[in-house]
Design an enzyme around this catalytic site. Structure first.
Site, short mmCIF file in Angstrom:
data_model
loop_
_atom_site.label_atom_id
_atom_site.label_comp_id
_atom_site.label_asym_id
_atom_site.label_seq_id
_atom_site.Cartn_x
_atom_site.Cartn_y
_atom_site.Cartn_z
N TYR A 101 0.78 -1.24 0.00
CA TYR A 101 0.00 0.00 0.00
C TYR A 101 0.81 1.28 0.00
CZ TYR A 101 -4.00 -3.00 0.53
OH TYR A 101 -4.96 -3.95 0.30
N PHE A 112 -11.13 -3.95 10.86
CA PHE A 112 -12.29 -3.80 10.00
C PHE A 112 -12.02 -4.37 8.63
CE2 PHE A 112 -9.81 0.14 10.08
CZ PHE A 112 -9.56 0.37 8.73
#
Length: 418
Positions: free
Chosen positions: A131, A418
């Protein structure tokens, strides 16, 4: 938007439809090693899915990529709770790797986040190396430990004995526990406000096949003068060795509204009958128990990365937080993936507020948006990033000024995944 990822294939990104959710989720689970989940887990994640914020990559009639963004509110330094896109459920089918699927989804997603007016995007990374090229920097870290409670004692602050503890069924105590969580959220950067229904139940998920022989989830609440001031959720696993019991406590969550409430819960966890080990994960790096134990070496503390942060709108993001000391600095920001952020920004701010606007003035510091994300929540210093060659000081003294200003009195922390 059609994208030709492979010669001769008809491929496109589509906003996720409810009818396609099972195919979307099955592809995700397969990409994560063929993981299985209980019906309860699967149903809850479907309930939490915000369909207009999720996309699937299709190759003809096959789902070959998945990505979504929850609409979170996250605490930033100074206590403000700021909109942040919680990037989640990102996967690419093994059959379609290295064809630009991920890049296409990240491009679409960040464009959407900008359009939604959310200044930040955040994620947890299964593979951190992926990322950085999309502008995400590691902004929070977390502590895990395996504490030998047979040999480690815990000192506690005054007032601890005035806290009453009682067992409660996790579901029955949910509202009281959520009130404690909501009160803690503004105190620490990186914490996520549970403003949408359903998130409060994530902590209650308790599939039997996920316990590895441990007990069902247990809960103890801490009270003072009849008010709930903290709670802990945990599992226990009993065992017996040559010298007797050697059971383990698996701590899942622990929150207190003050040091005495926290200490009372930690003391309880350390002293559960028939156990001699406490295992914990995902705790704040500056949590008080580390300074209350008698022998930190017997706690086997380990550190790992947690939340990755990406400013999507540099000006709005930097203006949304406060700064420990007054800052007046011009930042030269590099952002190849989101070029609307690139260029010079003048940041002025203090403990009361801040502004960040475009400028033509000479730059004081130069850095990429990834480093800006890493430093944003105050847990990674600009000075450390400069020592690593990731930030350049262009005006003498600017680095020290900005580094102190960007810091946080308490370490940022992601409370749950999450």
């Amino acid at each position: 938007m059609a994208t030709d990822w492979a010669a001769g294939s008809a491929t496109e990104l589509r906003v996720l439809r409810q009818d396609d959710w099972d195919r979307f989720y099955d592809n995700l689970l397969r990409a994560f090693g063929g993981a299985t989940e209980s019906d309860e887990e699967r149903a809850l994640w479907r309930e939490l899915t915000e369909f207009d914020r999720f996309v699937a990559a299709w190759d003809r009639d096959l789902v070959v990529g998945t990505a979504g963004a929850f609409s979170f509110r996250m605490t930033v330094p100074g206590g403000a709770v700021v909109p942040a896109a919680g990037v989640t459920m990102v996967s690419v089918a093994a059959t379609h790797r290295r064809r630009g699927v991920l890049t296409s989804m990240m491009r679409r997603q960040l464009d959407d986040v900008r359009r939604w007016g959310e200044p930040l995007a955040v994620l947890t990374a299964s593979e951190p190396g992926i990322y950085g090229r999309f502008g995400y920097g590691a902004g929070t870290f977390q502590v895990g430990a395996e504490i030998d409670t047979a040999r480690v004692s815990l000192s506690v602050p005054p007032g601890t004995d005035g806290v009453r503890l009682r067992y409660a069924a996790p579901a029955d105590a949910l509202d009281a526990c959520e009130a404690v969580y909501a009160a803690v959220v503004p105190r620490r950067p990186g914490m996520l406000a549970r403003h949408r229904p359903g998130w409060e139940r994530v902590g209650l998920l308790d599939p039997e096949d996920g316990r590895d022989g441990a007990s069902p989830l247990q809960c103890v609440v801490a009270e003072r003068d009849g008010e709930v001031v903290g709670f802990a959720r945990f599992r226990t696993k009993l065992g017996w060795g040559p010298s007797g019991h050697d059971g383990t406590v698996f701590l899942e969550e622990l929150y207190g509204l003050d040091p005495a409430a926290e200490a009372a819960l930690w003391r309880f966890v350390f002293g559960i009958d028939l156990t001699s080990t406490v295992k914990l994960h995902g705790r704040p790096v500056d949590e008080a128990w580390q300074y209350q134990v008698s022998d930190i070496r017997r706690c086997q503390v380990r550190l790992r990365d947690a939340l990755y942060v990406r400013p999507v709108d540099v000006g709005a993001a930097l203006a949304a937080r406060t700064y420990q000391v007054p800052v007046d600095v011009v930042l030269e920001v590099e952002d190849a993936f989101c070029p609307w952020n690139a260029g010079r920004w003048r940041l002025t701010g203090d403990a009361k507020g801040a502004s960040c606007e475009r400028t033509r003035d000479a730059a004081d510091l130069a850095l990429s948006v990834r480093e800006l994300g890493a430093a944003y929540l105050g847990g990674v210093s600009l000075t450390a990033l400069a020592a690593a060659g990731r930030v350049r000081e262009l005006r003498r003294g600017a680095l020290a000024e900005a580094s102190v200003g960007f810091g946080s009195a308490v370490a940022p922390w992601l409370p749950h995944g999450f």
